[in-house]
Design an enzyme around this catalytic site. Sequence first.
Site, mmCIF file in Angstrom:
data_model
loop_
_atom_site.group_PDB
_atom_site.id
_atom_site.type_symbol
_atom_site.label_atom_id
_atom_site.label_comp_id
_atom_site.label_asym_id
_atom_site.label_seq_id
_atom_site.Cartn_x
_atom_site.Cartn_y
_atom_site.Cartn_z
ATOM 1 N N SER A 106 0.872 -1.183 0.000
ATOM 2 C CA SER A 106 0.000 0.000 0.000
ATOM 3 C C SER A 106 0.898 1.219 0.000
ATOM 4 C CB SER A 106 -0.864 0.000 1.267
ATOM 5 O OG SER A 106 -1.380 1.295 1.517
ATOM 6 N N TYR A 123 -1.612 -0.634 10.466
ATOM 7 C CA TYR A 123 -1.743 -0.977 9.039
ATOM 8 C C TYR A 123 -0.471 -0.583 8.284
ATOM 9 C CZ TYR A 123 -3.710 -1.181 4.318
ATOM 10 O OH TYR A 123 -3.934 -1.481 2.994
HETATM 11 N N1 LIG Z 1 -8.916 -0.911 -0.988
HETATM 12 C C1 LIG Z 1 -7.895 -0.096 -0.841
HETATM 13 O O1 LIG Z 1 -8.042 1.142 -0.851
HETATM 14 C C2 LIG Z 1 -6.510 -0.643 -0.689
HETATM 15 C C3 LIG Z 1 -5.422 0.229 -0.854
HETATM 16 C C4 LIG Z 1 -4.122 -0.265 -0.707
HETATM 17 C C5 LIG Z 1 -3.926 -1.599 -0.414
HETATM 18 N N2 LIG Z 1 -5.007 -2.431 -0.255
HETATM 19 C C6 LIG Z 1 -4.723 -3.825 0.069
HETATM 20 O O2 LIG Z 1 -5.292 -4.652 -0.921
HETATM 21 C C7 LIG Z 1 -5.663 -5.906 -0.347
HETATM 22 C C8 LIG Z 1 -7.107 -6.233 -0.703
HETATM 23 O O3 LIG Z 1 -7.929 -5.190 -0.261
HETATM 24 P P1 LIG Z 1 -9.444 -5.034 -0.721
HETATM 25 O O4 LIG Z 1 -9.721 -3.590 -0.639
HETATM 26 O O5 LIG Z 1 -9.699 -5.772 -1.974
HETATM 27 O O6 LIG Z 1 -10.147 -5.773 0.517
HETATM 28 P P2 LIG Z 1 -11.535 -6.606 0.667
HETATM 29 O O7 LIG Z 1 -11.887 -6.496 2.108
HETATM 30 O O8 LIG Z 1 -12.525 -6.168 -0.367
HETATM 31 O O9 LIG Z 1 -11.061 -8.077 0.333
HETATM 32 C C9 LIG Z 1 -10.154 -8.750 1.167
HETATM 33 C C10 LIG Z 1 -10.394 -10.231 1.038
HETATM 34 O O10 LIG Z 1 -9.445 -10.876 1.908
HETATM 35 C C11 LIG Z 1 -10.119 -11.882 2.638
HETATM 36 N N3 LIG Z 1 -9.419 -12.130 3.900
HETATM 37 C C12 LIG Z 1 -9.370 -11.318 4.988
HETATM 38 N N4 LIG Z 1 -8.662 -11.927 5.964
HETATM 39 C C13 LIG Z 1 -8.259 -13.130 5.475
HETATM 40 C C14 LIG Z 1 -7.508 -14.211 6.005
HETATM 41 N N5 LIG Z 1 -7.042 -14.184 7.260
HETATM 42 N N6 LIG Z 1 -7.273 -15.293 5.230
HETATM 43 C C15 LIG Z 1 -7.765 -15.337 3.947
HETATM 44 N N7 LIG Z 1 -8.503 -14.354 3.397
HETATM 45 C C16 LIG Z 1 -8.741 -13.258 4.159
HETATM 46 C C17 LIG Z 1 -11.520 -11.350 2.839
HETATM 47 O O11 LIG Z 1 -12.439 -12.404 3.122
HETATM 48 C C18 LIG Z 1 -11.780 -10.673 1.506
HETATM 49 O O12 LIG Z 1 -12.354 -11.561 0.557
HETATM 50 C C19 LIG Z 1 -5.393 -5.790 1.149
HETATM 51 O O13 LIG Z 1 -4.133 -6.375 1.443
HETATM 52 C C20 LIG Z 1 -5.339 -4.294 1.378
HETATM 53 O O14 LIG Z 1 -4.534 -3.940 2.482
HETATM 54 C C21 LIG Z 1 -6.282 -1.981 -0.377
#
Ligand SMILES: NC(=O)c1ccc[n+]([C@@H]2O[C@H](COP(=O)([O-])OP(=O)(O)OC[C@H]3O[C@@H](n4cnc5c(N)ncnc54)[C@H](O)[C@@H]3O)[C@@H](O)[C@H]2O)c1
Length: 258
Positions: free
Chosen positions: A142, A155
């Site tokens: 991120s 985070y």
């Molecule tokens: N959305 C954003 O703005 C953003 C920005 C930068 C980085 N990210 C990173 O991108 C990644 C995905 O984010 P997103 O926004 O798609 O999230 P999301 O919450 O939409 O999806 C995350 C998925 O991970 C699964 N998950 C959570 N804990 C888990 C575990 N212990 N074991 C297996 N699966 C698990 C959840 O069930 C879900 O399906 C994350 O690592 C997040 O930190 C997101």
Amino acid sequence: MSQLSGKTAIVTGGGSGIGRSISEAFAAAGASVAIFDLSEEAGPETASAIEAAGGKAIFASCDVSSGESVATALSACQEAFGAPNILVNNAGIANIGTATTTSEEDFDRVMKVNVKGVYMCLHRILPLMIENGGGVILNMSSIAAVTGLKDRFAYSASKGAVHTLTLAVAADHLEQGIRCNAICPARVHTPFVDGYLEKNYPDNKEEMFQKLSVVQPIGRMAKPEEIGKLALYLCSEDASYITGQTFNIDGGYLNLRG
Ligand SMILES: NC(=O)c1ccc[n+]([C@@H]2O[C@H](COP(=O)([O-])OP(=O)(O)OC[C@H]3O[C@@H](n4cnc5c(N)ncnc54)[C@H](O)[C@@H]3O)[C@@H](O)[C@H]2O)c1
């Protein structure tokens, strides 16, 4: 030949948001995709949608923070599609707080999923790739790993670890045919963001959504598909000379402010 035809890919957190877009992009490019997800709803739903679109996917129930759970999901992947060629460590959770307001429980929980979860998958899956003559790892970091964001203490610490472990893996396993990179998105419009707004700003979600959108100089959040396309490139042979890199995909957030 499609970009990933004949490849087996594991996408953690592949049921929702960015992970779902990556799973869909990989399947459309010909990969067989194993979705390792905690969610018994989002995981199977995404696998079914991919199959309905003519792709190959399975859901493997998995908590990435448990070695035993990763091993069970890995067996399911091997049984369905053989040894993995690509691993996307995408599963992650959010947390709000400073060093003074973050509880010990929250700190441990974030580290357990966002850092130990990545380690656990690498620990179990890398040996198979090495045995196979190589593979590609992509970690979801991120911009929180590379700039100071307010109220994201745990985070940011977790994503900083993802950033540096990416470099360590790339260095340690280069000679074994492993490429390892990371993506650092700014805000992406996923259920992760909607959940955050629902939890923290239940009374002014719309206003906060707008505020979070215009923080990116481009004027909006990224779409998950935009991250999926970068992930597809980095995990394909087109990126065969790229390893040990972290890619910001941020609508100008880091370089164009002010
Ligand atoms: N959305 C954003 O703005 C953003 C920005 C930068 C980085 N990210 C990173 O991108 C990644 C995905 O984010 P997103 O926004 O798609 O999230 P999301 O919450 O939409 O999806 C995350 C998925 O991970 C699964 N998950 C959570 N804990 C888990 C575990 N212990 N074991 C297996 N699966 C698990 C959840 O069930 C879900 O399906 C994350 O690592 C997040 O930190 C997101």
